[in-house]
Design a protein around this motif. Structure first.
Motif, PDB file in Angstrom:
ATOM      1  N   SER A 285       0.826  -1.198   0.000  1.00 29.09           N
ATOM      2  CA  SER A 285       0.000   0.000   0.000  1.00 29.09           C
ATOM      3  C   SER A 285       0.866   1.256   0.000  1.00 29.09           C
ATOM      4  CB  SER A 285      -0.880  -0.015   1.259  1.00 29.09           C
ATOM      5  OG  SER A 285      -1.416   1.271   1.491  1.00 29.09           O
ATOM      6  N   ASN A 286       0.315   2.321  -0.570  1.00 26.07           N
ATOM      7  CA  ASN A 286       1.003   3.617  -0.530  1.00 26.07           C
ATOM      8  C   ASN A 286       0.242   4.602   0.350  1.00 26.07           C
ATOM      9  OD1 ASN A 286       3.155   5.237  -1.171  1.00 26.07           O
ATOM     10  ND2 ASN A 286       2.354   5.925  -3.139  1.00 26.07           N
ATOM     11  N   ARG A 287      -0.725   4.081   1.116  1.00 23.38           N
ATOM     12  CA  ARG A 287      -1.472   4.968   2.016  1.00 23.38           C
ATOM     13  C   ARG A 287      -0.611   5.326   3.221  1.00 23.38           C
ATOM     14  NH1 ARG A 287      -6.972   5.038   2.069  1.00 23.38           N
ATOM     15  NH2 ARG A 287      -6.979   4.840   4.316  1.00 23.38           N
TER      16      ARG A 287
ATOM     17  N   PHE B 273      11.128   6.921 -12.843  1.00 25.26           N
ATOM     18  CA  PHE B 273       9.737   7.350 -12.709  1.00 25.26           C
ATOM     19  C   PHE B 273       8.907   6.357 -11.900  1.00 25.26           C
ATOM     20  CE2 PHE B 273      10.821   9.605 -16.787  1.00 25.26           C
ATOM     21  CZ  PHE B 273      10.645  10.903 -16.308  1.00 25.26           C
ATOM     22  N   GLY B 274       9.564   5.413 -11.223  1.00 23.87           N
ATOM     23  CA  GLY B 274       8.843   4.415 -10.457  1.00 23.87           C
ATOM     24  C   GLY B 274       8.370   3.274 -11.351  1.00 23.87           C
ATOM     25  N   HIS B 275       7.456   2.472 -10.813  1.00 18.17           N
ATOM     26  CA  HIS B 275       6.938   1.318 -11.540  1.00 18.17           C
ATOM     27  C   HIS B 275       5.597   0.967 -10.920  1.00 18.17           C
ATOM     28  CE1 HIS B 275       7.059  -2.231 -14.012  1.00 18.17           C
ATOM     29  NE2 HIS B 275       6.860  -3.018 -12.966  1.00 18.17           N
TER      30      HIS B 275
ATOM     31  N   ILE C 129       1.353   0.916 -10.555  1.00 15.33           N
ATOM     32  CA  ILE C 129       0.222   1.818 -10.806  1.00 15.33           C
ATOM     33  C   ILE C 129       0.524   3.282 -10.505  1.00 15.33           C
ATOM     34  CG2 ILE C 129      -1.535   0.046 -10.462  1.00 15.33           C
ATOM     35  CD1 ILE C 129      -2.007   1.383  -7.678  1.00 15.33           C
ATOM     36  N   HIS C 130       1.527   3.555  -9.692  1.00 20.91           N
ATOM     37  CA  HIS C 130       1.848   4.957  -9.389  1.00 20.91           C
ATOM     38  C   HIS C 130       2.922   5.520 -10.306  1.00 20.91           C
ATOM     39  CE1 HIS C 130      -0.643   5.232  -5.793  1.00 20.91           C
ATOM     40  NE2 HIS C 130      -0.203   4.023  -5.461  1.00 20.91           N
ATOM     41  N   GLN C 131       3.353   4.738 -11.309  1.00 17.77           N
ATOM     42  CA  GLN C 131       4.429   5.254 -12.156  1.00 17.77           C
ATOM     43  C   GLN C 131       4.053   6.648 -12.645  1.00 17.77           C
ATOM     44  OE1 GLN C 131       5.552   4.023 -16.217  1.00 17.77           O
ATOM     45  NE2 GLN C 131       7.463   3.248 -15.335  1.00 17.77           N
TER      46      GLN C 131
ATOM     47  N   GLU D   5      10.066  18.177 -21.979  1.00 21.92           N
ATOM     48  CA  GLU D   5      10.747  19.380 -21.484  1.00 21.92           C
ATOM     49  C   GLU D   5      12.263  19.207 -21.575  1.00 21.92           C
ATOM     50  OE1 GLU D   5       7.563  21.108 -18.202  1.00 21.92           O
ATOM     51  OE2 GLU D   5       8.913  19.535 -17.559  1.00 21.92           O
ATOM     52  N   MET D   6      12.758  18.053 -21.151  1.00 21.85           N
ATOM     53  CA  MET D   6      14.210  17.837 -21.136  1.00 21.85           C
ATOM     54  C   MET D   6      14.767  17.677 -22.546  1.00 21.85           C
ATOM     55  SD  MET D   6      14.827  15.429 -17.823  1.00 21.85           S
ATOM     56  CE  MET D   6      13.350  14.451 -17.964  1.00 21.85           C
ATOM     57  N   ARG D   7      14.014  17.002 -23.417  1.00 21.99           N
ATOM     58  CA  ARG D   7      14.492  16.796 -24.793  1.00 21.99           C
ATOM     59  C   ARG D   7      14.622  18.121 -25.529  1.00 21.99           C
ATOM     60  NH1 ARG D   7      11.136  11.383 -26.772  1.00 21.99           N
ATOM     61  NH2 ARG D   7      12.242   9.919 -25.411  1.00 21.99           N
TER      62      ARG D   7
HETATM   63  C1  HEM Z   1      12.089  14.239 -14.155  1.00 18.65           C
HETATM   64  C2  HEM Z   1      11.019  14.516 -13.563  1.00 18.65           C
HETATM   65  C3  HEM Z   1      10.193  13.576 -12.691  1.00 18.65           C
HETATM   66  C4  HEM Z   1      10.567  12.499 -11.934  1.00 18.65           C
HETATM   67  C5  HEM Z   1      11.965  11.917 -11.745  1.00 18.65           C
HETATM   68  C6  HEM Z   1       9.353  11.964 -11.329  1.00 18.65           C
HETATM   69  C7  HEM Z   1       9.301  10.828 -10.515  1.00 18.65           C
HETATM   70  C8  HEM Z   1       8.151  10.249 -10.039  1.00 18.65           C
HETATM   71  C9  HEM Z   1       8.093   9.003  -9.298  1.00 18.65           C
HETATM   72  C10 HEM Z   1       9.288   8.142  -8.897  1.00 18.65           C
HETATM   73  C11 HEM Z   1       6.796   8.739  -9.019  1.00 18.65           C
HETATM   74  C12 HEM Z   1       6.231   7.514  -8.294  1.00 18.65           C
HETATM   75  C13 HEM Z   1       6.209   7.672  -6.810  1.00 18.65           C
HETATM   76  C14 HEM Z   1       5.771   6.410  -6.101  1.00 18.65           C
HETATM   77  O1  HEM Z   1       5.684   5.338  -6.707  1.00 18.65           O
HETATM   78  O2  HEM Z   1       5.509   6.493  -4.893  1.00 18.65           O
HETATM   79  C15 HEM Z   1       6.014   9.842  -9.572  1.00 18.65           C
HETATM   80  C16 HEM Z   1       4.643   9.961  -9.467  1.00 18.65           C
HETATM   81  C17 HEM Z   1       3.948  11.078  -9.919  1.00 18.65           C
HETATM   82  N1  HEM Z   1       4.449  12.132 -10.669  1.00 18.65           N
HETATM   83 FE1  HEM Z   1       6.336  12.387 -11.281  1.00 18.65          FE
HETATM   84  N2  HEM Z   1       8.294  12.738 -11.713  1.00 18.65           N
HETATM   85  C18 HEM Z   1       8.759  13.730 -12.558  1.00 18.65           C
HETATM   86  C19 HEM Z   1       8.007  14.713 -13.176  1.00 18.65           C
HETATM   87  C20 HEM Z   1       6.679  14.928 -12.995  1.00 18.65           C
HETATM   88  C21 HEM Z   1       5.930  16.010 -13.579  1.00 18.65           C
HETATM   89  C22 HEM Z   1       6.478  17.082 -14.516  1.00 18.65           C
HETATM   90  C23 HEM Z   1       4.670  15.882 -13.124  1.00 18.65           C
HETATM   91  C24 HEM Z   1       3.563  16.846 -13.456  1.00 18.65           C
HETATM   92  C25 HEM Z   1       2.462  16.635 -13.860  1.00 18.65           C
HETATM   93  C26 HEM Z   1       4.600  14.692 -12.267  1.00 18.65           C
HETATM   94  C27 HEM Z   1       3.475  14.207 -11.623  1.00 18.65           C
HETATM   95  C28 HEM Z   1       3.421  13.019 -10.904  1.00 18.65           C
HETATM   96  C29 HEM Z   1       2.188  12.507 -10.297  1.00 18.65           C
HETATM   97  C30 HEM Z   1       0.836  13.156 -10.326  1.00 18.65           C
HETATM   98  C31 HEM Z   1       2.527  11.296  -9.673  1.00 18.65           C
HETATM   99  C32 HEM Z   1       1.597  10.356  -8.892  1.00 18.65           C
HETATM  100  C33 HEM Z   1       1.086   9.288  -9.806  1.00 18.65           C
HETATM  101  C34 HEM Z   1       0.217   8.253  -9.127  1.00 18.65           C
HETATM  102  O3  HEM Z   1       0.252   8.106  -7.904  1.00 18.65           O
HETATM  103  O4  HEM Z   1      -0.523   7.575  -9.844  1.00 18.65           O
HETATM  104  N3  HEM Z   1       5.849  14.152 -12.210  1.00 18.65           N
HETATM  105  N4  HEM Z   1       6.861  10.733 -10.193  1.00 18.65           N
END
Ligand code: HEM
Ligand code: SF4
Lengths: 64, 396
Positions: free
Chosen positions: B59-61, B338-340, B342-344, B354-356
């Motif tokens: 869980s992530n709660r 960016f994770g893996h 459902i929360h990816q 943006e980076m590209r």
């Molecule tokens: C290089 C940039 C970014 C990195 C390294 C990154 C990394 C991550 C990671 C690792 C998670 C998963 C966290 C987990 O599993 O607990 C996540 C979730 C999330 N990120 Fe990013 N992120 C980036 C950019 C962004 C941007 C620009 C947005 C803007 C919209 C964003 C919005 C979100 C949201 C809303 C979640 C939650 C998704 C969910 O729970 O379903 N992220 N991010």
């Protein structure tokens, strides 16, 4: 190679559409996976499809 | 190894702490003591990390979580720091699914590609200002922060002029040394601002994401505020740090910088490699087991915490050989930055675009770009939950 996609599992991360845009797209409303190909996957795309399957974070797509 | 606590201090700015590197050599899963004494786990192996993050039995709660480090212990104990409704990162299905489905359509690869011209325009405008001012400038304030900040503000429909009202609070919230009272206050200020904004938009909708969600009618004002908060913070503190830290990494690896600058074909993969090598989410994510789960022969008991150390995972030699070197030409996809599961990351396709655009634009505009201080003088964000540089003085 046959591809299956389960939109109820898909979380719309878009790795499939990024990896093989010829085969996968995402729906406009929910962002979930859409298969662009009906039937056989061209051989030259099979490797990319396999890569998309491993990259998909939710296990929504499979290829066999 | 039960005396292990989460190491944070790094010996070298771009490598994970030596203790973590050593752990990674010993195995993929380790017992770790959390800040309140709880005995949980830390994952450093690639395969185990994927298994944990894809498994619905974790869980992530926040309810049953134990804090990995002391400052967070303070926050959780306070009890006042509630995760707001709509902050769907910290929810499980089916609640999580409800929010995620409302948003994924807005963040598809295709939608993000449509933003390309506008992002290029914003990038050029920042570079024009830098060029006119002349070096040295702080690249964080002149470039790395304003680009993603403007982009996420326009996408959400948050007036950029109001940024003084949330940028500073965002910094406070990701600072590991922030006291509980200050975090509660910062959260309160940003939520109040967004709540007010959403009420204004309800009366006067525009063509933006928040107005669209309001019109969709699925979420109430409280939930909308939480969603807006998550997107605003996530959109600010992430790409900005990738741009700042990435430029630092390139300036200290001139061969890699030249490859990325001179060969457009390298850019897409180079961005993936920078994401892998730098892994700015350096202290998590964390999960708690809802029932007993066995991963790679280890029994994780119900109630136990599991931390995934993404920087270690992204250098697991079984998945990324020679992972300690930055090589913009290596196959870098499959990294877990960016994770893996459902929360990816929902915003990953936005961050990629943006980076590209931003890295090559910066490097081509200023071919002579260099640090205006020694590398050792650049202040690193070791004190923040998202890694990066606090400032980056450059000249050209
Ligand atoms: C290089 C940039 C970014 C990195 C390294 C990154 C990394 C991550 C990671 C690792 C998670 C998963 C966290 C987990 O599993 O607990 C996540 C979730 C999330 N990120 Fe990013 N992120 C980036 C950019 C962004 C941007 C620009 C947005 C803007 C919209 C964003 C919005 C979100 C949201 C809303 C979640 C939650 C998704 C969910 O729970 O379903 N992220 N991010
Ligand atoms: S990669 Fe998987 S989760 Fe992401 S859009 Fe494609 S099928 Fe859905």
């Amino acid at each position: 190679m046959e591809i299956k996609a389960d939109t109820t599992v898909c979380i719309g991360a878009g790795m499939c559409a990024l990896t093989v845009p010829q085969v996968f797209d995402q729906s406009e409303d929910e962002g979930t996976v859409v298969l662009l190909l009906q039937g056989e996957v061209p051989e030259e795309l099979e490797d990319s499809v396999r890569r998309a399957v491993t990259l998909c974070p939710s296990g929504a797509i499979s290829a066999s | 190894m039960t005396d292990l606590t989460l190491p944070i201090a790094r010996q070298r700015p771009l490598d994970p702490p030596d203790e973590i590197i050593e752990l990674g050599r010993q195995g993929s899963m380790h017992r770790m003591t959390y800040a309140d004494g709880h005995l949980g786990w830390l994952v450093t192996g690639y395969a185990a990390a994927r298994a944990v993050l894809a498994d619905p039995r974790f869980s992530n709660r926040p309810d049953d979580m134990h804090p990995p480090i002391a400052s967070r212990a303070d926050l959780l104990k306070k009890g006042e720091f509630r995760v707001p409704p709509g902050f769907f990162l910290r929810t499980d299905p089916p609640e999580h699914t409800r929010y995620r489905k409302l948003l994924t359509g807005q963040f598809t690869v295709r939608r993000m590609k449509m933003l390309e011209p506008r992002i290029a325009e914003i990038t050029d405008a920042c570079l024009d200002v830098m060029e006119a001012a002349g070096g040295p400038v702080d690249l964080v304030q002149a470039f790395a922060l304003p680009i993603p900040s403007l982009v996420i503000c326009e996408l959400l429909g948050v007036p950029y002029e109001d940024r003084a009202r949330f940028q500073e609070d965002a910094r406070v919230l990701v600072n590991l040394e922030t006291k509980a009272d200050d975090a509660v206050a910062a959260l309160g200020r940003t939520m109040a601002y967004l709540h007010e904004l959403i009420q204004r938009k309800r009366k006067e909708p525009h063509d933006d994401l928040l107005s669209g969600l309001i019109e969709g009618g699925e979420l109430n004002d409280e939930e909308l505020t939480g969603v807006g908060f998550l997107l605003l913070i996530a959109g600010h503190e992430t790409t900005a740090n990738m741009l700042g830290l990435g430029t630092y990494a390139l300036l200290t690896n001139p061969g890699q910088l030249a490859a990325l600058r001179d060969d457009p074909a390298v850019v897409d993969n180079g961005v993936e490699e920078l994401l892998r090598y730098l892994t700015i989410i350096h202290l998590g994510p964390f999960r708690v087991a809802l029932e007993d789960v066995e991963i790679e022969g280890n029994l994780i008991k119900a109630g136990e915490m599991v931390g995934v150390h993404l920087p270690a995972v992204n250098r697991d030699p079984s998945r990324f050989p020679e992972g300690d070197t930055l090589d913009v030409t290596r196959p870098a996809t499959g990294h877990m930055t960016f994770g893996h599961g459902i929360h990816q990351c929902l915003g990953q396709q936005l961050a990629r675009i943006e980076m590209r655009i931003a890295y090559p634009a910066l490097l081509r505009r200023f071919p002579g770009l260099r640090l205006a201080v020694t590398p050792e003088e650049v202040p690193m964000r070791s004190d923040m939950s998202i890694y990066g540089v606090h400032s980056l003085p450059v000249t050209w």
